[in-house]
Each structure stands twice: as C-alpha cells, then as structure tokens.
Scaffold this active site. Structure first.
Site, PDB file in Angstrom:
ATOM      1  N   LYS A 182       6.832 -15.918  12.108  1.00 40.99           N
ATOM      2  CA  LYS A 182       7.638 -15.134  11.164  1.00 40.99           C
ATOM      3  C   LYS A 182       7.216 -13.672  11.230  1.00 40.99           C
ATOM      4  O   LYS A 182       6.097 -13.323  10.885  1.00 40.99           O
ATOM      5  CB  LYS A 182       7.450 -15.636   9.720  1.00 40.99           C
ATOM      6  CG  LYS A 182       8.431 -14.982   8.766  1.00 40.99           C
ATOM      7  CD  LYS A 182       7.971 -14.930   7.331  1.00 40.99           C
ATOM      8  CE  LYS A 182       7.008 -13.825   7.029  1.00 40.99           C
ATOM      9  NZ  LYS A 182       7.572 -12.470   7.077  1.00 40.99           N
ATOM     10  N   GLU A 260      -6.451 -10.878  11.177  1.00 37.11           N
ATOM     11  CA  GLU A 260      -6.606  -9.463  11.559  1.00 37.11           C
ATOM     12  C   GLU A 260      -6.109  -8.659  10.369  1.00 37.11           C
ATOM     13  O   GLU A 260      -4.897  -8.493  10.186  1.00 37.11           O
ATOM     14  CB  GLU A 260      -5.767  -9.152  12.805  1.00 37.11           C
ATOM     15  CG  GLU A 260      -6.171  -9.916  14.050  1.00 37.11           C
ATOM     16  CD  GLU A 260      -7.415  -9.350  14.696  1.00 37.11           C
ATOM     17  OE1 GLU A 260      -7.913  -8.301  14.251  1.00 37.11           O
ATOM     18  OE2 GLU A 260      -7.903  -9.962  15.656  1.00 37.11           O
ATOM     19  N   LEU A 261      -7.029  -8.141   9.571  1.00 39.16           N
ATOM     20  CA  LEU A 261      -6.626  -7.612   8.260  1.00 39.16           C
ATOM     21  C   LEU A 261      -6.794  -6.096   8.179  1.00 39.16           C
ATOM     22  O   LEU A 261      -6.953  -5.418   9.179  1.00 39.16           O
ATOM     23  CB  LEU A 261      -7.422  -8.333   7.168  1.00 39.16           C
ATOM     24  CG  LEU A 261      -7.357  -9.869   7.241  1.00 39.16           C
ATOM     25  CD1 LEU A 261      -8.185 -10.504   6.147  1.00 39.16           C
ATOM     26  CD2 LEU A 261      -5.920 -10.354   7.186  1.00 39.16           C
ATOM     27  N   CYS A 294      -3.814  -0.082  11.724  1.00 41.26           N
ATOM     28  CA  CYS A 294      -4.992  -0.613  11.038  1.00 41.26           C
ATOM     29  C   CYS A 294      -6.275   0.045  11.530  1.00 41.26           C
ATOM     30  O   CYS A 294      -7.290  -0.003  10.847  1.00 41.26           O
ATOM     31  CB  CYS A 294      -5.066  -2.112  11.254  1.00 41.26           C
ATOM     32  SG  CYS A 294      -4.992  -2.509  12.997  1.00 41.26           S
ATOM     33  N   GLU A 392      -6.760   2.027   2.217  1.00 44.30           N
ATOM     34  CA  GLU A 392      -6.058   2.519   3.410  1.00 44.30           C
ATOM     35  C   GLU A 392      -4.850   3.343   2.966  1.00 44.30           C
ATOM     36  O   GLU A 392      -4.003   2.830   2.239  1.00 44.30           O
ATOM     37  CB  GLU A 392      -5.464   1.304   4.132  1.00 44.30           C
ATOM     38  CG  GLU A 392      -6.139   0.793   5.323  1.00 44.30           C
ATOM     39  CD  GLU A 392      -5.360  -0.405   5.909  1.00 44.30           C
ATOM     40  OE1 GLU A 392      -4.863  -1.261   5.168  1.00 44.30           O
ATOM     41  OE2 GLU A 392      -5.285  -0.466   7.134  1.00 44.30           O
TER      42      GLU A 392
HETATM   43  P1  NAP Z   1       1.347  -7.593   4.607  1.00 46.62           P
HETATM   44  O1  NAP Z   1       2.074  -7.187   3.389  1.00 46.62           O
HETATM   45  O2  NAP Z   1       0.095  -8.373   4.461  1.00 46.62           O
HETATM   46  O3  NAP Z   1       2.419  -8.435   5.470  1.00 46.62           O
HETATM   47  C1  NAP Z   1       2.112  -8.978   6.726  1.00 46.62           C
HETATM   48  C2  NAP Z   1       3.007 -10.186   6.964  1.00 46.62           C
HETATM   49  O4  NAP Z   1       2.745 -11.194   5.987  1.00 46.62           O
HETATM   50  C3  NAP Z   1       4.509  -9.886   6.850  1.00 46.62           C
HETATM   51  O5  NAP Z   1       5.203 -10.712   7.743  1.00 46.62           O
HETATM   52  C4  NAP Z   1       4.794 -10.283   5.412  1.00 46.62           C
HETATM   53  O6  NAP Z   1       6.148 -10.560   5.151  1.00 46.62           O
HETATM   54  C5  NAP Z   1       3.934 -11.519   5.283  1.00 46.62           C
HETATM   55  N1  NAP Z   1       3.579 -11.839   3.916  1.00 46.62           N
HETATM   56  C6  NAP Z   1       3.318 -10.979   2.898  1.00 46.62           C
HETATM   57  N2  NAP Z   1       2.957 -11.683   1.798  1.00 46.62           N
HETATM   58  C7  NAP Z   1       2.987 -12.992   2.144  1.00 46.62           C
HETATM   59  C8  NAP Z   1       2.703 -14.200   1.455  1.00 46.62           C
HETATM   60  N3  NAP Z   1       2.283 -14.216   0.179  1.00 46.62           N
HETATM   61  N4  NAP Z   1       2.851 -15.360   2.106  1.00 46.62           N
HETATM   62  C9  NAP Z   1       3.232 -15.382   3.391  1.00 46.62           C
HETATM   63  N5  NAP Z   1       3.526 -14.279   4.106  1.00 46.62           N
HETATM   64  C10 NAP Z   1       3.390 -13.091   3.494  1.00 46.62           C
HETATM   65  O7  NAP Z   1       0.970  -6.374   5.526  1.00 46.62           O
HETATM   66  P2  NAP Z   1       1.898  -5.168   5.988  1.00 46.62           P
HETATM   67  O8  NAP Z   1       2.061  -4.231   4.859  1.00 46.62           O
HETATM   68  O9  NAP Z   1       3.142  -5.696   6.637  1.00 46.62           O
HETATM   69  O10 NAP Z   1       1.003  -4.519   7.146  1.00 46.62           O
HETATM   70  C11 NAP Z   1       0.052  -3.547   6.924  1.00 46.62           C
HETATM   71  C12 NAP Z   1      -1.340  -4.137   6.866  1.00 46.62           C
HETATM   72  O11 NAP Z   1      -1.610  -4.825   8.086  1.00 46.62           O
HETATM   73  C13 NAP Z   1      -2.414  -3.076   6.745  1.00 46.62           C
HETATM   74  O12 NAP Z   1      -3.381  -3.494   5.833  1.00 46.62           O
HETATM   75  C14 NAP Z   1      -3.002  -3.018   8.155  1.00 46.62           C
HETATM   76  O13 NAP Z   1      -4.313  -2.546   8.210  1.00 46.62           O
HETATM   77  C15 NAP Z   1      -2.888  -4.427   8.578  1.00 46.62           C
HETATM   78  N6  NAP Z   1      -2.930  -4.537  10.030  1.00 46.62           N
HETATM   79  C16 NAP Z   1      -4.045  -5.075  10.599  1.00 46.62           C
HETATM   80  C17 NAP Z   1      -4.137  -5.158  11.987  1.00 46.62           C
HETATM   81  C18 NAP Z   1      -5.340  -5.754  12.638  1.00 46.62           C
HETATM   82  O14 NAP Z   1      -5.272  -6.058  13.837  1.00 46.62           O
HETATM   83  N7  NAP Z   1      -6.448  -5.949  11.947  1.00 46.62           N
HETATM   84  C19 NAP Z   1      -3.081  -4.705  12.780  1.00 46.62           C
HETATM   85  C20 NAP Z   1      -1.959  -4.168  12.164  1.00 46.62           C
HETATM   86  C21 NAP Z   1      -1.897  -4.093  10.775  1.00 46.62           C
HETATM   87  P3  NAP Z   1       7.076  -9.395   4.501  1.00 46.62           P
HETATM   88  O15 NAP Z   1       7.233  -8.355   5.532  1.00 46.62           O
HETATM   89  O16 NAP Z   1       8.334 -10.083   4.183  1.00 46.62           O
HETATM   90  O17 NAP Z   1       6.342  -8.899   3.291  1.00 46.62           O
END
Ligand code: NAP
Length: 490
Positions: A182, A260-261, A294, A392
């Site tokens: 997804k 990967e957070l 990230c 962040e």
């Molecule tokens: P996010 O809100 O955690 O969402 C990531 C994914 O999870 C999306 O597909 C989202 O769907 C889904 N999701 C959100 N809440 C969920 C839940 N309760 N249950 C199941 N799925 C859920 O993160 P984001 O805002 O898209 O991305 C930014 C974050 O990613 C930043 O913190 C960044 O540092 C981190 N990141 C980390 C890495 C790494 O390699 N460590 C790489 C890139 C990004 P929706 O889009 O529909 O909300």
C-alpha cells in the site's frame, strides 16, 4: 525490445490484485492531485479491508510456486523489471514529479535510484547461502538454510514514491516472498506504474499485489494485514508514531518487522572543516526533495570559530536556490507535498523566531507560486528549546546552532530519541575516528552529504527503527533460517 510507455499509459487508477486491475470492492475512489497546482490527476481506488483480504488471498496462493522457482529464474524476471524501469525513466520521472512535486531532474534521479535496488537484489537472489555447521557428533549432520519468510506487506510514504517501494518489493521478490503493498495516499500513481512494469516483466499473477487507499481508509485496510496470520512480515517506511503502532498491532500475530522511521539528523561543522565542502554537502543533503527526506540534516551545529563565516557562505547559496514547479527545467525546490506539511514548516519557523532565531535567508511562504511553496530558509541563533530541534521539520529550513567544543557537539547531536543519519565535517583524522564512533546513528556521513547507495546498508537505531535496506544485509529481513538436523547417519 523493452517496451516504452507514454506517461498517460502508466497512470492506473485501480488496485492490482492477482494479476488484474480491479476497482475497490465497494467502488470507492479518492482524488490524487498535483501539489503544485491542486489539479486532480486521477481518481483512484479507495480500498477497504475486503480489498486487503483479496490481496492477501492472492499473495498466499502465489507463494508456493514463486518460492519454488530457481533463484536465477526470479533474478531473470527482476532484471527484466529493472530494464523496463530504466527504459521508462523519463515517463516515470515525470509521474513522480506530477504527483509528488519534486523537480524533474530529481524525479528521473529517483527512478535510477529505485531501479538500482531492483538490479542489486536481482543479483543478490542468486547469493542466498546457508551454512554447513561443523560436525558436533558422529552420525549427525547439521545445516542452516534460508527460506523466504512468506507473504510480506509493504507500506510506504509519499516522499520517494518509487524508490521506497522498489527497495521493499525487490528484496522480497528476490528472497522468494510474495507481496501485498500500500503506497501513501498522496502518491499512489508511481507505485501503480511500477507494478504495471513488474507485470510486464513477467512477475506472475498474485506475486505482487498493490492496493491504494485514502488516509481515511488506510488504518482499517492495513489492519486486515496486521490481523492476518498469513502475512508474516511488515516492511514499513514512514513516521515513528505509525511505526510504533504497526509494531504494537502486529504483535498479536508476531510478525517480523522492518521499520525505516523518522530521523532528526545532526550535521556538525568543526573549526577544522573544509567549509566549501561542508556548504556543498549541506546543500545536497538538506535541499534534496525540498528538505522532505528522512536523512535531511535537521539540526546544523557549527563551531564558534567558523560560525559567522559558514552562516554567510551558506545563506548566500541558499538565497540563490530556484523555487518553482517541477515543470520548470531550472527548478531546484518544488512545492511541499500538502498544506499540512507547509503549516508544520511555518509553525517551526514562527516558533524559532519567537525564541530569538534570526532569519538569514527565506523565512516565509511563497503564495505567489501557490499554496504549497516555502522559501529555502537559514536561521541563525537556533537553540534547543525550539520545536525544530526536537521534531523533523521536513522542509527547506536550516537552523544553525553554535557550539564550542567537540564533546558538547556530540552530546547535542545524540540528544534525540532518533538515530537515522548524521553528518560531520572535519579534516582531523583523530577527530573523525572519535566522532564517527560516538554518534548514535545508523548512517554517518563523514565529509560527505550524499549517502544513499543500493550497495550500502540503510537504516536507523533508537526510534528511527530497525532492519536494513540495500546491501548484502538487505535480504536478511525477508528470510528466515531453518536448522536441519539429520541423524543416524553413521
Ligand atoms: P506516515 O504518516 O507514517 O505514513 C507512511 C505510510 O503509512 C503511508 O502509506 C500512510 O498512509 C500509512 N499510514 C499512516 N498511518 C497509518 C496507520 N495507522 N495504519 C496503517 N498505515 C498507516 O509517514 P509520511 O508522513 O508519509 O512520511 C514521512 C515520514 O517518513 C518521516 O517521518 C520520514 O522521516 C519517514 N521516512 C523514513 C525513511 C527511512 O528510510 N527511515 C524514508 C522516508 C521517509 P497515508 O498516506 O494514507 O497516510
């Protein structure tokens, strides 16, 4: 001949389950928009738990045959997929820019970057070795073999719509797992295009399934995978709170997790640094994807002896960055992904100014370009009580903190629950050794701002998660070790 698609042919709006494009079970849809203009690009399937279940059913059915292919047969398919991705680099790059907003050159760069993981894991598929354990008793032979873990659920964010999902699907398929995936609400189209190319490359029906969902539907839809004991692994890239939620909720079926957070990367410039290199490295690391990565430096610590000079050199360069829609060939910073992202950036900058920071460049929204643009910003006199130190910012904002000695810088750098990337610039070999050992991070850039490579292990420590993507370690997360003990041989 490797097939080339037009951009519009790559845009799919349905789920891909069991080798077929299908509307959501209840026919629901949500709009995907261009962050530069707000224009609707497509109305895509808004999945529900029934779709998640159908995807798992397909992946579970496809598992035995895929697992039993020879590794080199899986490798051949993955190499074809890689070739198709590269042959369609321009159209895929344009699609990334369209739905995510990054400049075209970065969109195309992301395609090559994502493809590099597919090529890497195609090769790694043929190198999954086990062990023959030195004999412990006569008449008994002990071996350890590696097996695919089973059905893998991949959940990915919007900031790298192609690379993040490619570097999950490729190792999973290489290992012999089947996948349900997804992508993020904001950027489902690139993921669907990637799946289309995988199908074209010969990935069999049911081996790779993708469902799209709006933010409103995502929780219930993914919950079906969390509860389903056939899903043996969750691989997730995204925010730390969601990663913790997935770890908690998947505990009932005790799945293996790769998380990967989020990060809060420090970037330290010592008095003995090559300042030109440090400015160049910071620009590359910080402003890629408009600061929405990230591994972007979030806190920049500069030693007192070079603080003013570095601040001056940096702010001049930052003021020259061109902010424009992805369609402008000179664009260096595009729009932010959505209004929530923009509001967070503005909140961080306003809070910093209220706590005494000074604007050296930018510091404002750019409404004349559209509602999602923020000027590349440098703030001097940053302090630890500011919001941007603890969270962040995920935008084009560089806060400069001043420090006096090495111990103080290392302590400040480590004073965060996160530990993904970190960077420092110094020309003193002893300091390089000390600081690289002392930094609590999964990745350390030493006089270097560009760190990612398919050949290197990517991942964090502390609340930045666990597991590694890429490198020779990247397959381990998709494998389990089986111990075979054969007796009565003598
Ligand atoms: P996010 O809100 O955690 O969402 C990531 C994914 O999870 C999306 O597909 C989202 O769907 C889904 N999701 C959100 N809440 C969920 C839940 N309760 N249950 C199941 N799925 C859920 O993160 P984001 O805002 O898209 O991305 C930014 C974050 O990613 C930043 O913190 C960044 O540092 C981190 N990141 C980390 C890495 C790494 O390699 N460590 C790489 C890139 C990004 P929706 O889009 O529909 O909300």
């Amino acid at each position: 001949m490797t097939r080339q698609f037009e951009l519009k042919e790559l845009i799919r709006s349905d789920n891909f389950i069991d080798g077929q494009w299908r509307a959501a079970a209840d026919d629901a849809r949500f709009a995907v928009t261009d962050p530069a203009t707000g224009t609707v690009i497509a109305q895509v399937a808004d999945s529900s738990p029934a779709d998640a279940r159908a995807a798992t059913d397909a992946a579970a059915r496809a598992l035995p045959a895929w697992r039993d292919l020879l590794p080199k047969e899986r490798a051949t398919i993955l190499h074809k997929w890689n070739a198709l991705i590269l042959a369609n680099q321009h159209a895929l790059g344009a699609l990334i820019s369209l739905e995510q907003g990054k400049p075209l050159a970065e969109g195309r760069g992301e395609v090559a970057y994502g493809a590099s993981y597919v090529a890497w894991f195609a090769d790694e598929a043929t190198r999954i070795y086990g062990d023959i354990i030195p004999q412990q008793q006569r008449g008994k032979r002990m071996t350890a073999v590696k097996e695919p873990i089973g059905v893998v659920a991949a959940i990915t964010p919007w900031n790298f719509p192609l690379a993040m999902i490619a570097r999950k699907i490729a190792p999973a398929l290489a290992a012999g797992c089947t996948v349900v995936a997804k992508p993020a609400e904001d950027t489902p189209l690139t993921a669907s295009a990637l799946v289309l190319l995988a199908h074209e490359a010969g990935v069999p029906a049911g081996v790779l399934n993708l469902i799209t969902a709006s933010r409103d539907h995502a929780v219930a839809t993914v919950a079906d995978w969390l509860e389903d004991s056939r899903v043996r692994k969750i691989t997730f890239t995204g925010s730390t709170p969601v990663g913790k939620y997935l770890a908690r909720e998947s505990a009932r079926t005790l799945k293996k997790l790769s998380l990967e957070l989020g990060g809060n990367a420090p970037f330290i410039v010592f008095n003995d640094a090559d300042l030109d290199a440090a400015v160049g490295g910071l620009l590359a690391a910080k402003f890629r994807n408009g600061g929405q990565t990230c591994v972007c430096p979030n806190r920049v610590y500069v030693q007192a002896g070079v603080y003013d000079k570095f601040a001056d050199m940096l702010s001049r360069r930052v003021a020259e960055l061109k902010v424009a829609p992805a369609t402008d060939p000179d664009a260096q910073i595009g729009p932010m992904i959505n209004i929530r992202a923009l509001d967070k950036i503005a909140r961080h900058v306003d809070d910093a100014l209220a706590h005494g920071a000074r604007v050296l460049a930018g510091g404002k929204r750019l409404p004349e370009l559209g509602p999602h643009y923020y000027a590349p910003t440098v703030l001097a006199d940053a302090t630890h009580e500011m919001l941007l130190c603890g969270e962040e910012t995920f935008g084009p904002v560089v806060p400069l903190f001043r420090f006096d000695d090495e111990a103080e810088a290392v302590e400040a750098a480590n004073n965060t629950p996160f530990g993904l990337a970190s960077y420092f610039y110094s020309q003193d070999v002893r300091r390089i050794d000390r600081v690289s050992r002392a930094l609590q991070a999964g990745i350390v850039g030493i006089n270097e701002g560009a760190l990612a490579s398919e050949a290197a292990p990517f991942g964090g420590v502390k609340e930045s998660g666990y597991g590694r993507e890429g490198s020779k370690y990247g397959l381990d997360d998709y494998l389990s070790i089986k111990y075979l003990c054969q007796g009565n041989l003598a």
